[in-house]
Design an enzyme around this catalytic site. Structure first.
Site, mmCIF file in Angstrom:
data_model
loop_
_atom_site.group_PDB
_atom_site.id
_atom_site.type_symbol
_atom_site.label_atom_id
_atom_site.label_comp_id
_atom_site.label_asym_id
_atom_site.label_seq_id
_atom_site.Cartn_x
_atom_site.Cartn_y
_atom_site.Cartn_z
ATOM 1 C CE LYS A 1 -4.352 -1.783 1.216
ATOM 2 N NZ LYS A 1 -5.705 -1.520 1.646
ATOM 3 C CE LYS B 1 -6.705 -7.501 -1.347
ATOM 4 N NZ LYS B 1 -7.450 -7.350 -0.168
ATOM 5 C CE LYS C 1 -13.724 -3.194 1.385
ATOM 6 N NZ LYS C 1 -12.589 -2.628 2.126
HETATM 7 P P1 ATP Z 1 -8.626 -3.058 0.055
HETATM 8 O O1 ATP Z 1 -8.444 -3.856 -1.167
HETATM 9 O O2 ATP Z 1 -9.226 -1.728 -0.124
HETATM 10 O O3 ATP Z 1 -7.439 -3.064 0.948
HETATM 11 P P2 ATP Z 1 -10.145 -5.252 0.815
HETATM 12 O O4 ATP Z 1 -10.974 -5.529 -0.377
HETATM 13 O O5 ATP Z 1 -8.979 -6.113 1.125
HETATM 14 O O6 ATP Z 1 -9.752 -3.744 0.849
HETATM 15 P P3 ATP Z 1 -11.028 -5.292 3.544
HETATM 16 O O7 ATP Z 1 -12.064 -4.515 4.209
HETATM 17 O O8 ATP Z 1 -9.649 -4.902 3.859
HETATM 18 O O9 ATP Z 1 -11.195 -5.255 1.989
HETATM 19 O O10 ATP Z 1 -11.288 -6.816 3.788
HETATM 20 C C1 ATP Z 1 -12.444 -7.384 4.351
HETATM 21 C C2 ATP Z 1 -12.276 -8.887 4.356
HETATM 22 O O11 ATP Z 1 -12.344 -9.384 3.008
HETATM 23 C C3 ATP Z 1 -10.929 -9.344 4.890
HETATM 24 O O12 ATP Z 1 -11.134 -10.491 5.703
HETATM 25 C C4 ATP Z 1 -10.131 -9.705 3.671
HETATM 26 O O13 ATP Z 1 -9.168 -10.688 3.937
HETATM 27 C C5 ATP Z 1 -11.225 -10.244 2.760
HETATM 28 N N1 ATP Z 1 -10.855 -10.098 1.339
HETATM 29 C C6 ATP Z 1 -10.550 -8.928 0.712
HETATM 30 N N2 ATP Z 1 -10.268 -9.142 -0.580
HETATM 31 C C7 ATP Z 1 -10.406 -10.485 -0.781
HETATM 32 C C8 ATP Z 1 -10.244 -11.327 -1.940
HETATM 33 N N3 ATP Z 1 -9.899 -10.831 -3.103
HETATM 34 N N4 ATP Z 1 -10.456 -12.658 -1.779
HETATM 35 C C9 ATP Z 1 -10.824 -13.172 -0.586
HETATM 36 N N5 ATP Z 1 -10.987 -12.432 0.526
HETATM 37 C C10 ATP Z 1 -10.792 -11.105 0.449
#
Ligand code: ATP
Ligand code: LTN
Length: 339
Positions: free
Chosen positions: A123, A204, A207
């Protein structure tokens, strides 16, 4: 802690905690990697789920958008199936104990440990200015978890390293000041722990991505889902087969299809014997649309009813009730003078 299960025997009930950032549009990756587990766990354990707004502000956010997203994420968690009578849902900044414990744990964590966090490195990469908050992010996450004496933390695979640090901090605090925290275990799904981006199956699905075509948002209408899946990157060859190294794009789509249609990977592969990538994409899109349909309908009802505010107010009270005494014990142990 025990809970009556059936009429005759007791099942040990555990504490579960997890957090979701209000940092963008919740994605299918969030749903398959985390939210689905949350919904299942609320039936077996005492669960706390938190919209972690203090984590979100470690990178720049538009203030009014952040407020709106915090409410949206709470509503989406309820729409995904979290039941206010079975779990506690609250906003991190509503319970000041999180920030207070974070400060105390800052002194139990080393600079070197934080510098090794791969999420921080990813990040921080490419940013002109990196906040101290982004560096300390894993300590706030440790505070979230440890305040509730959590046993189990359901997360996607990307959070494994943060959980290891949380365990280390808990053990260090316990050995320095005496048994205080439960050392938590991560709960990472066997399939779906890392849903990949549609436009780049080597990174990955995220969001906070600036490319909407890279993710399926939980509120994407059916035609958007169809269009995004149709454009998803696939691999050379024409065979639909699960081989994450050799065929990362097709394998990601197979995982999505399997999870959205409640099948194993093997069953999913069998469904596409002799079929091509276009057939796979059509089936993936329809399985995702059917998975999201009830969630989107409930979301609509929730935004009309205004129920989310009441749920968050009750959640804040319950969370503070549990976190307060733990924070007091911690302050006492480290030698802070009682007020
Ligand atoms: P960002 O990408 O903005 O850092 P994020 O999509 O990782 O955010 P978080 O709020 O940080 O979202 O994550 C919420 C939950 O979703 C966490 O448990 C994270 O591990 C899970 N998660 C996020 N992205 C994925 C993915 N691509 N596949 C599976 N689990 C995910
Ligand atoms: N860091 C996590 C979000 C998060 C979390 C938590 C997850 C904050 N606090 C406590 C589990 C437990 C993320 O980026 N996905």
């Amino acid at each position: 802690m025990t809970r009556l299960s059936g009429a005759k025997y007791h099942l040990p009930m555990k504490r579960v905690f997890s957090g979701v950032q209000p940092s963008g549009n919740l994605t299918l990756g969030n749903y398959l990697g985390a939210l689905r587990q949350f919904v299942a766990l609320q039936h077996e354990h005492e669960c706390f789920f938190c919209v972690v707004d203090l984590h979100a502000i470690t990178v720049p956010q538009d203030p009014s958008l952040l407020r709106a997203k915090t409410e949206e994420v709470a509503a989406l968690l309820l729409a995904a199936g979290l039941d206010p009578t079975r779990m506690t849902l609250f906003v991190q900044s509503h319970v000041p104990a999180h920030a207070e414990l974070c400060w105390i744990l800052n002194s139990v964590t080393t600079f070197g440990e934080l510098g090794r966090m791969t999420q921080f490195k990813d990040k921080a990469k490419g940013r002109k200015s990196v906040s101290a908050g982004l560096f300390n992010y894993p300590i706030l996450m440790a505070a979230d978890i440890l305040l509730y004496r959590t046993h189990l933390v359901p997360v996607g695979a990307d959070q494994k390293q943060h959980l290891e640090l949380t365990r280390e901090v808990a053990q260090r605090f316990n050995s320095r000041y005496g048994e205080t925290f439960v050392v938590p275990e991560p709960l990472i799904p066997k399939v779906g722990a890392r849903i990949m981006a549609l436009d780049d199956p080597t990174s990955k699905m995220s969001k906070s991505s600036e490319v909407p075509a890279s993710y399926i948002a939980l509120l994407d209408p059916p035609d958007t889902v169809r269009a995004k899946v149709a454009r998803a990157v696939t691999d050379s060859g024409r065979e639909v087969r699960y081989a994450p190294q050799e065929k990362p794009g097709v394998s990601n789509l197979l995982v999505i299809y399997a999870l959205c249609s409640d099948k194993s990977i093997q069953e999913a592969e069998r469904d596409f014997e002799g079929a091509g990538y276009a057939d796979l994409k059509r089936a993936v899109a329809e399985s995702v649309i059917e998975t999201l349909r009830p969630l989107q309908a409930r979301y609509k009802d929730l935004t009309v009813s205004g129920e989310v505010h009441e749920v968050l107010a009750a959640g804040r009270r319950r969370a503070a009730e549990v976190a307060g005494p733990v924070l007091e014990e911690v302050k006492d142990k480290v030698g802070l003078l009682r007020a």
